[in-house]
Design a protein around this motif. Sequence first.
Motif, PDB file in Angstrom:
ATOM      1  N   THR A  40       7.288   7.123  15.540  1.00 16.95           N
ATOM      2  CA  THR A  40       6.818   8.398  15.005  1.00 16.95           C
ATOM      3  C   THR A  40       8.029   9.134  14.453  1.00 16.95           C
ATOM      4  OG1 THR A  40       7.077   9.498  17.148  1.00 16.95           O
ATOM      5  CG2 THR A  40       4.907   8.569  16.658  1.00 16.95           C
ATOM      6  N   ASN A  76       3.932   9.389   8.879  1.00 17.81           N
ATOM      7  CA  ASN A  76       2.843   8.562   9.395  1.00 17.81           C
ATOM      8  C   ASN A  76       3.204   7.092   9.225  1.00 17.81           C
ATOM      9  OD1 ASN A  76       1.078  10.769  10.070  1.00 17.81           O
ATOM     10  ND2 ASN A  76       0.830  11.053   7.874  1.00 17.81           N
ATOM     11  N   GLU A 125       0.820  -1.212   0.000  1.00 18.33           N
ATOM     12  CA  GLU A 125       0.000   0.000   0.000  1.00 18.33           C
ATOM     13  C   GLU A 125       0.853   1.260   0.000  1.00 18.33           C
ATOM     14  OE1 GLU A 125      -2.987  -0.233   3.064  1.00 18.33           O
ATOM     15  OE2 GLU A 125      -3.387  -2.328   2.597  1.00 18.33           O
ATOM     16  N   ALA A 140       6.764   4.433   6.267  1.00 20.88           N
ATOM     17  CA  ALA A 140       6.086   5.710   6.043  1.00 20.88           C
ATOM     18  C   ALA A 140       6.617   6.288   4.741  1.00 20.88           C
ATOM     19  CB  ALA A 140       6.342   6.677   7.192  1.00 20.88           C
ATOM     20  N   TYR A 149       8.045  -0.951  10.344  1.00 26.58           N
ATOM     21  CA  TYR A 149       7.228   0.254  10.245  1.00 26.58           C
ATOM     22  C   TYR A 149       7.662   1.019   9.006  1.00 26.58           C
ATOM     23  CZ  TYR A 149       6.395  -1.224  14.955  1.00 26.58           C
ATOM     24  OH  TYR A 149       6.060  -1.995  16.037  1.00 26.58           O
ATOM     25  N   ARG A 182       3.250   3.117   9.560  1.00 24.27           N
ATOM     26  CA  ARG A 182       2.264   2.045   9.592  1.00 24.27           C
ATOM     27  C   ARG A 182       3.009   0.757   9.927  1.00 24.27           C
ATOM     28  NH1 ARG A 182       0.859  -0.757   5.130  1.00 24.27           N
ATOM     29  NH2 ARG A 182       1.799   0.774   3.749  1.00 24.27           N
ATOM     30  N   GLN A 183       2.480   0.027  10.910  1.00 18.99           N
ATOM     31  CA  GLN A 183       3.106  -1.238  11.298  1.00 18.99           C
ATOM     32  C   GLN A 183       2.727  -2.330  10.316  1.00 18.99           C
ATOM     33  OE1 GLN A 183       2.906  -2.534  15.460  1.00 18.99           O
ATOM     34  NE2 GLN A 183       2.341  -4.566  14.702  1.00 18.99           N
ATOM     35  N   VAL A 184       3.721  -3.096   9.910  1.00 15.52           N
ATOM     36  CA  VAL A 184       3.516  -4.260   9.047  1.00 15.52           C
ATOM     37  C   VAL A 184       4.042  -5.473   9.821  1.00 15.52           C
ATOM     38  CG1 VAL A 184       4.091  -5.350   6.848  1.00 15.52           C
ATOM     39  CG2 VAL A 184       3.801  -2.859   6.963  1.00 15.52           C
TER      40      VAL A 184
END
Length: 144
Positions: free
Chosen positions: A81, A95, A55, A109, A107, A97-99
């Motif tokens: 962060t 931003n 994504e 971004a 993580y 996002r954990q995978v």
Amino acid sequence: MGRLITTLLAACLSLSAMAADAIKSERQETFGDVTVHYNTFNSTYLQPDIAKAAELIRSKNQGVINVSVIKDGKPLIANVTGTVKDLTSQTVTLNFRQVTEQGAIYYIAQYPVEQQETRTFEIKVQNGDKINTINFNQELFPGE
């Protein structure tokens, strides 16, 4: 899907060989018994199917940052962060996002890359009560 994400992680960690001038190799910082691995690169280095599965937007004007947190050789869940700042001090919030898949946690971004320039990254990794901060500079290039 899981296999594609694993491939993304492998691609992220090995991109320095493919684009030595455009990106730096994976970096790491150790805080006690926790090691944070991180790298950043232009999203055009990802194959289209891998970017789609993760994504991520694949564009010459989009960078990706990848962070993983390891303790005792095992992936650790953390709150990640950060920000990226250009030379004029304009700041973009990262931003993350954990995978999670097949025993790996990382993580990712994305951030804009409009022109060749050096950016300053600040990444905060919190696990439990402890917050560790990583600051680094990276010269970035729009992709092809």
